[in-house]
Write a protein that holds these residues in place. Structure first.
Motif, PDB file in Angstrom:
ATOM      1  N   LEU A 145       0.817  -1.211   0.000  1.00 20.71           N
ATOM      2  CA  LEU A 145       0.000   0.000   0.000  1.00 20.71           C
ATOM      3  C   LEU A 145       0.852   1.263   0.000  1.00 20.71           C
ATOM      4  O   LEU A 145       0.491   2.260  -0.630  1.00 20.71           O
ATOM      5  CB  LEU A 145      -0.929   0.018   1.215  1.00 20.71           C
ATOM      6  N   SER A 146       1.982   1.231   0.681  1.00 19.08           N
ATOM      7  CA  SER A 146       2.877   2.389   0.683  1.00 19.08           C
ATOM      8  C   SER A 146       3.467   2.632  -0.698  1.00 19.08           C
ATOM      9  O   SER A 146       3.591   3.773  -1.139  1.00 19.08           O
ATOM     10  CB  SER A 146       4.002   2.195   1.696  1.00 19.08           C
ATOM     11  N   ILE A 147       3.828   1.558  -1.392  1.00 22.34           N
ATOM     12  CA  ILE A 147       4.348   1.702  -2.753  1.00 22.34           C
ATOM     13  C   ILE A 147       3.257   2.222  -3.684  1.00 22.34           C
ATOM     14  O   ILE A 147       3.496   3.103  -4.509  1.00 22.34           O
ATOM     15  CB  ILE A 147       4.929   0.367  -3.247  1.00 22.34           C
ATOM     16  N   ALA A 148       2.039   1.705  -3.540  1.00 25.53           N
ATOM     17  CA  ALA A 148       0.934   2.166  -4.388  1.00 25.53           C
ATOM     18  C   ALA A 148       0.610   3.632  -4.121  1.00 25.53           C
ATOM     19  O   ALA A 148       0.336   4.399  -5.048  1.00 25.53           O
ATOM     20  CB  ALA A 148      -0.303   1.302  -4.149  1.00 25.53           C
ATOM     21  N   ALA A 149       0.673   4.043  -2.850  1.00 24.69           N
ATOM     22  CA  ALA A 149       0.410   5.444  -2.522  1.00 24.69           C
ATOM     23  C   ALA A 149       1.521   6.351  -3.024  1.00 24.69           C
ATOM     24  O   ALA A 149       1.272   7.511  -3.370  1.00 24.69           O
ATOM     25  CB  ALA A 149       0.247   5.602  -1.015  1.00 24.69           C
ATOM     26  N   GLY A 150       2.735   5.839  -3.089  1.00 23.16           N
ATOM     27  CA  GLY A 150       3.835   6.638  -3.624  1.00 23.16           C
ATOM     28  C   GLY A 150       3.767   6.787  -5.132  1.00 23.16           C
ATOM     29  O   GLY A 150       4.196   7.799  -5.684  1.00 23.16           O
ATOM     30  N   ARG A 151       3.228   5.803  -5.802  1.00 25.17           N
ATOM     31  CA  ARG A 151       3.137   5.879  -7.266  1.00 25.17           C
ATOM     32  C   ARG A 151       1.946   6.693  -7.733  1.00 25.17           C
ATOM     33  O   ARG A 151       2.029   7.438  -8.684  1.00 25.17           O
ATOM     34  CB  ARG A 151       3.057   4.473  -7.856  1.00 25.17           C
ATOM     35  N   LYS A 152       0.809   6.511  -7.071  1.00 23.15           N
ATOM     36  CA  LYS A 152      -0.390   7.246  -7.449  1.00 23.15           C
ATOM     37  C   LYS A 152      -0.844   8.031  -6.225  1.00 23.15           C
ATOM     38  O   LYS A 152      -1.376   7.462  -5.280  1.00 23.15           O
ATOM     39  CB  LYS A 152      -1.481   6.291  -7.907  1.00 23.15           C
ATOM     40  N   MET A 153      -0.621   9.316  -6.267  1.00 22.44           N
ATOM     41  CA  MET A 153      -0.911  10.160  -5.110  1.00 22.44           C
ATOM     42  C   MET A 153      -2.400  10.510  -5.067  1.00 22.44           C
ATOM     43  O   MET A 153      -2.822  11.521  -5.612  1.00 22.44           O
ATOM     44  CB  MET A 153      -0.083  11.443  -5.165  1.00 22.44           C
ATOM     45  N   SER A 154      -3.186   9.676  -4.446  1.00 19.26           N
ATOM     46  CA  SER A 154      -4.581  10.006  -4.222  1.00 19.26           C
ATOM     47  C   SER A 154      -4.829  10.028  -2.711  1.00 19.26           C
ATOM     48  O   SER A 154      -4.097   9.410  -1.936  1.00 19.26           O
ATOM     49  CB  SER A 154      -5.508   9.002  -4.909  1.00 19.26           C
ATOM     50  N   LYS A 155      -5.841  10.755  -2.330  1.00 22.10           N
ATOM     51  CA  LYS A 155      -6.110  10.919  -0.900  1.00 22.10           C
ATOM     52  C   LYS A 155      -6.482   9.581  -0.253  1.00 22.10           C
ATOM     53  O   LYS A 155      -6.069   9.287   0.853  1.00 22.10           O
ATOM     54  CB  LYS A 155      -7.220  11.953  -0.698  1.00 22.10           C
ATOM     55  N   ARG A 156      -7.246   8.765  -0.949  1.00 20.27           N
ATOM     56  CA  ARG A 156      -7.660   7.469  -0.386  1.00 20.27           C
ATOM     57  C   ARG A 156      -6.487   6.519  -0.207  1.00 20.27           C
ATOM     58  O   ARG A 156      -6.401   5.808   0.791  1.00 20.27           O
ATOM     59  CB  ARG A 156      -8.724   6.834  -1.272  1.00 20.27           C
ATOM     60  N   LEU A 157      -5.581   6.488  -1.183  1.00 19.55           N
ATOM     61  CA  LEU A 157      -4.410   5.621  -1.046  1.00 19.55           C
ATOM     62  C   LEU A 157      -3.496   6.097   0.079  1.00 19.55           C
ATOM     63  O   LEU A 157      -2.947   5.285   0.824  1.00 19.55           O
ATOM     64  CB  LEU A 157      -3.630   5.565  -2.357  1.00 19.55           C
ATOM     65  N   LEU A 158      -3.335   7.406   0.205  1.00 21.16           N
ATOM     66  CA  LEU A 158      -2.528   7.931   1.300  1.00 21.16           C
ATOM     67  C   LEU A 158      -3.132   7.600   2.650  1.00 21.16           C
ATOM     68  O   LEU A 158      -2.437   7.205   3.586  1.00 21.16           O
ATOM     69  CB  LEU A 158      -2.363   9.449   1.155  1.00 21.16           C
ATOM     70  N   GLN A 159      -4.461   7.748   2.766  1.00 14.25           N
ATOM     71  CA  GLN A 159      -5.119   7.421   4.029  1.00 14.25           C
ATOM     72  C   GLN A 159      -5.094   5.925   4.310  1.00 14.25           C
ATOM     73  O   GLN A 159      -4.924   5.506   5.449  1.00 14.25           O
ATOM     74  CB  GLN A 159      -6.555   7.948   4.019  1.00 14.25           C
ATOM     75  N   GLY A 160      -5.246   5.108   3.270  1.00 12.14           N
ATOM     76  CA  GLY A 160      -5.152   3.663   3.450  1.00 12.14           C
ATOM     77  C   GLY A 160      -3.755   3.233   3.869  1.00 12.14           C
ATOM     78  O   GLY A 160      -3.582   2.377   4.745  1.00 12.14           O
ATOM     79  N   SER A 161      -2.747   3.835   3.251  1.00  9.65           N
ATOM     80  CA  SER A 161      -1.371   3.540   3.628  1.00  9.65           C
ATOM     81  C   SER A 161      -1.085   3.992   5.048  1.00  9.65           C
ATOM     82  O   SER A 161      -0.418   3.295   5.815  1.00  9.65           O
ATOM     83  CB  SER A 161      -0.416   4.226   2.644  1.00  9.65           C
ATOM     84  N   LEU A 162      -1.602   5.159   5.414  1.00 16.35           N
ATOM     85  CA  LEU A 162      -1.440   5.673   6.775  1.00 16.35           C
ATOM     86  C   LEU A 162      -2.074   4.733   7.790  1.00 16.35           C
ATOM     87  O   LEU A 162      -1.460   4.368   8.795  1.00 16.35           O
ATOM     88  CB  LEU A 162      -2.048   7.069   6.884  1.00 16.35           C
ATOM     89  N   GLY A 163      -3.288   4.297   7.517  1.00 12.33           N
ATOM     90  CA  GLY A 163      -3.979   3.382   8.435  1.00 12.33           C
ATOM     91  C   GLY A 163      -3.287   2.035   8.547  1.00 12.33           C
ATOM     92  O   GLY A 163      -3.112   1.495   9.637  1.00 12.33           O
ATOM     93  N   MET A 164      -2.850   1.506   7.414  1.00 13.93           N
ATOM     94  CA  MET A 164      -2.194   0.199   7.423  1.00 13.93           C
ATOM     95  C   MET A 164      -0.836   0.263   8.101  1.00 13.93           C
ATOM     96  O   MET A 164      -0.447  -0.672   8.812  1.00 13.93           O
ATOM     97  CB  MET A 164      -2.068  -0.316   5.991  1.00 13.93           C
ATOM     98  N   ASN A 165      -0.094   1.355   7.909  1.00 14.56           N
ATOM     99  CA  ASN A 165       1.185   1.499   8.589  1.00 14.56           C
ATOM    100  C   ASN A 165       1.001   1.666  10.092  1.00 14.56           C
ATOM    101  O   ASN A 165       1.815   1.178  10.870  1.00 14.56           O
ATOM    102  CB  ASN A 165       1.981   2.675   8.008  1.00 14.56           C
ATOM    103  N   THR A 166      -0.058   2.348  10.496  1.00 17.31           N
ATOM    104  CA  THR A 166      -0.339   2.476  11.925  1.00 17.31           C
ATOM    105  C   THR A 166      -0.675   1.122  12.535  1.00 17.31           C
ATOM    106  O   THR A 166      -0.185   0.769  13.617  1.00 17.31           O
ATOM    107  CB  THR A 166      -1.499   3.467  12.149  1.00 17.31           C
ATOM    108  N   VAL A 167      -1.491   0.349  11.832  1.00 21.69           N
ATOM    109  CA  VAL A 167      -1.829  -0.999  12.311  1.00 21.69           C
ATOM    110  C   VAL A 167      -0.580  -1.884  12.332  1.00 21.69           C
ATOM    111  O   VAL A 167      -0.361  -2.647  13.287  1.00 21.69           O
ATOM    112  CB  VAL A 167      -2.945  -1.614  11.426  1.00 21.69           C
ATOM    113  N   SER A 168       0.259  -1.777  11.305  1.00 18.11           N
ATOM    114  CA  SER A 168       1.488  -2.578  11.266  1.00 18.11           C
ATOM    115  C   SER A 168       2.441  -2.217  12.398  1.00 18.11           C
ATOM    116  O   SER A 168       3.090  -3.094  12.967  1.00 18.11           O
ATOM    117  CB  SER A 168       2.202  -2.391   9.931  1.00 18.11           C
ATOM    118  N   ALA A 169       2.540  -0.927  12.713  1.00 20.75           N
ATOM    119  CA  ALA A 169       3.396  -0.516  13.829  1.00 20.75           C
ATOM    120  C   ALA A 169       2.864  -1.070  15.152  1.00 20.75           C
ATOM    121  O   ALA A 169       3.635  -1.525  16.001  1.00 20.75           O
ATOM    122  CB  ALA A 169       3.493   1.004  13.890  1.00 20.75           C
TER     123      ALA A 169
END
Length: 172
Positions: A56-80
């Motif tokens: 998700l972080s790679i996808a958010a870095g390639r295509k900068m959309s608000k939903r991908l950024l928020q999804g990456s943020l949420g998933m990274n928080t859960v992963s941490a």
């Protein structure tokens, strides 16, 4: 844009899965009873979370959309969070492995080394995921701002002016 930290998340997830599988399928003379991280399946579901947050972080870095950024943020928080919980479980398992033993046989040392490897990778994943969630939070909060990208033209040399005008800067 694919950053090394995002690739490291994917590789960390895969290595935790491999080390956990090696620990799970180790013959009985090499094992030290039942470990909590094996019983709860941390090596499986933890690595799935780490792999997914990296993708998700790679996808958010390639295509900068608000939903991908928020999804990456949420998933990274859960992963941490998962990496923090898994690290505490692994520390508990390390204490249970090495506390009652005064002399460590080679078989047990190899088994303990695998568990220590999973612990090191979990701590690495906690650091990567928390830093990416901090940067993702900054990006998600400022995604409504206008971003102007002007590529650098290498043919035109920048002009340096001898007259510089400085504003008064006050630090508070």
């Amino acid at each position: 844009m694919c950053l090394p930290s995002q690739v490291a998340q994917i590789l960390t997830g895969l290595m935790i899965l491999c080390l956990g599988a090696m620990t799970y399928f180790m013959p009985q003379p090499y094992r030290v009873g039942d470990l909590l991280f094996i019983n709860i399946g941390y090596h499986v579901w933890g690595s799935c979370f780490f792999f997914t947050s990296g993708v998700l972080s790679i996808a958010a870095g390639r295509k900068m959309s608000k939903r991908l950024l928020q999804g990456s943020l949420g998933m990274n928080t859960v992963s941490a969070t998962i990496a923090g919980i898994g690290s505490s479980v692994l520390i508990f398992d390390e204490i249970n492995i090495f506390t009652p033993i005064k002399w460590i046989p080679r078989k047990l040392l190899f088994f303990g080394t695998l568990v220590t490897g999973v612990l090191t990778l979990s701590l690495l994943e906690a650091c990567i995921a928390s830093s990416l969630s901090i940067f993702g939070c900054r990006a998600a909060c400022s995604v409504s701002k206008v971003l102007v990208y002007s590529p650098n033209n290498d043919q035109v040399l920048p002009e340096v002016s001898a007259d510089h005008i400085y504003d008064e800067v006050a630090f508070r």
